[in-house]
Design a protein around this motif. Structure first.
Motif, PDB file in Angstrom:
ATOM      1  N   ASP A 123       0.850  -1.193   0.000  1.00  0.00           N
ATOM      2  CA  ASP A 123       0.000   0.000   0.000  1.00  0.00           C
ATOM      3  C   ASP A 123       0.883   1.240   0.000  1.00  0.00           C
ATOM      4  OD1 ASP A 123      -2.136  -1.706   0.238  1.00  0.00           O
ATOM      5  OD2 ASP A 123      -2.762  -1.006   2.199  1.00  0.00           O
ATOM      6  N   ALA A 124       0.344   2.323  -0.547  1.00  0.00           N
ATOM      7  CA  ALA A 124       1.044   3.605  -0.528  1.00  0.00           C
ATOM      8  C   ALA A 124       0.016   4.721  -0.600  1.00  0.00           C
ATOM      9  CB  ALA A 124       2.019   3.711  -1.703  1.00  0.00           C
ATOM     10  N   PHE A 125       0.455   5.927  -0.300  1.00  0.00           N
ATOM     11  CA  PHE A 125      -0.385   7.115  -0.391  1.00  0.00           C
ATOM     12  C   PHE A 125       0.371   8.166  -1.193  1.00  0.00           C
ATOM     13  CE2 PHE A 125      -1.809   4.883   3.314  1.00  0.00           C
ATOM     14  CZ  PHE A 125      -3.187   5.017   3.267  1.00  0.00           C
ATOM     15  N   VAL A 126      -0.368   8.897  -2.023  1.00  0.00           N
ATOM     16  CA  VAL A 126       0.202   9.951  -2.846  1.00  0.00           C
ATOM     17  C   VAL A 126      -0.764  11.127  -2.821  1.00  0.00           C
ATOM     18  CG1 VAL A 126       0.921  10.589  -5.177  1.00  0.00           C
ATOM     19  CG2 VAL A 126       1.320   8.283  -4.363  1.00  0.00           C
ATOM     20  N   ALA A 127      -0.228  12.338  -2.673  1.00  0.00           N
ATOM     21  CA  ALA A 127      -1.065  13.538  -2.691  1.00  0.00           C
ATOM     22  C   ALA A 127      -0.966  14.207  -4.058  1.00  0.00           C
ATOM     23  CB  ALA A 127      -0.631  14.510  -1.602  1.00  0.00           C
ATOM     24  N   PHE A 128      -2.082  14.780  -4.476  1.00  0.00           N
ATOM     25  CA  PHE A 128      -2.168  15.518  -5.736  1.00  0.00           C
ATOM     26  C   PHE A 128      -2.432  16.986  -5.429  1.00  0.00           C
ATOM     27  CE2 PHE A 128      -2.725  11.187  -6.837  1.00  0.00           C
ATOM     28  CZ  PHE A 128      -2.224  11.041  -8.120  1.00  0.00           C
ATOM     29  N   VAL A 129      -2.248  17.832  -6.425  1.00  0.00           N
ATOM     30  CA  VAL A 129      -2.385  19.268  -6.195  1.00  0.00           C
ATOM     31  C   VAL A 129      -3.826  19.693  -5.934  1.00  0.00           C
ATOM     32  CG1 VAL A 129      -0.297  19.829  -7.484  1.00  0.00           C
ATOM     33  CG2 VAL A 129      -2.499  19.818  -8.661  1.00  0.00           C
ATOM     34  N   SER A 130      -4.790  18.878  -6.343  1.00  0.00           N
ATOM     35  CA  SER A 130      -6.190  19.236  -6.137  1.00  0.00           C
ATOM     36  C   SER A 130      -7.039  17.973  -6.119  1.00  0.00           C
ATOM     37  CB  SER A 130      -6.687  20.152  -7.257  1.00  0.00           C
ATOM     38  OG  SER A 130      -6.780  19.420  -8.473  1.00  0.00           O
TER      39      SER A 130
END
Length: 156
Positions: A123-130
């Motif tokens: 599992d992983a988490f990634v943030a996006f600009v919006s």
């Protein structure tokens, strides 16, 4: 299914609780303070010594296998974070960034989940600009492959 129960150190317990708090967008320092003062649910009779918090990993004690730092908290606005499930265990930050090439991902936000022994969980988490960028990535990349494994994506 079965559940394994094994001894862990206070530091391991505090680290797991702080990581969970961070992923739920809570302040890990508040959770650790509650834990240290015996206020966390059901832990009123456990005496946990103060934890040394290294400056590069705010709110968490340093543990082998954990990343040097967590993604910036400011990038975790509602709907901007995507959970990846089913990653190859050897997937790296670079593999995840390559997977999202052409999407508005925040490179320093990639966080690969590790178990108590410091091994990747898939599992992983990634943030996006919006939120729109995150939703677009999920719509277009859900159930596509990294290596030989398809990856499921969820906006969290």
């Amino acid at each position: 299914r079965y559940v394994e129960v094994f001894r862990s150190t206070r530091t391991e317990m505090a680290t797991a609780m702080a990581m969970a708090a961070y992923q739920l967008h809570m302040d890990p320092n508040i959770v650790l303070a509650s834990l240290q003062h015996g206020l966390a649910g059901g832990l009123a009779n456990i005496n946990i010594p103060p934890l040394a918090m290294p400056s590069g990993f705010p709110g968490l004690p340093q543990m082998p296998g954990l990343p040097n730092r967590l993604p910036p908290r400011g990038h975790h606005a509602a709907g901007c974070t995507v959970r990846l499930r089913g990653l190859p265990y050897r997937a790296s930050h670079a593999d995840i960034l390559d997977f999202f090439r052409g999407y508005e991902v925040i490179p320093e936000s990639v966080h690969i989940q590790l178990d108590g022994q410091g091994r990747a969980t898939g599992d992983a988490f990634v943030a996006f600009v919006s939120p729109d960028a995150a939703l677009r990535a999920v719509r277009e990349k859900n159930r596509t492959y990294i290596g030989s494994r398809y990856v499921e994506l969820f906006v969290v």
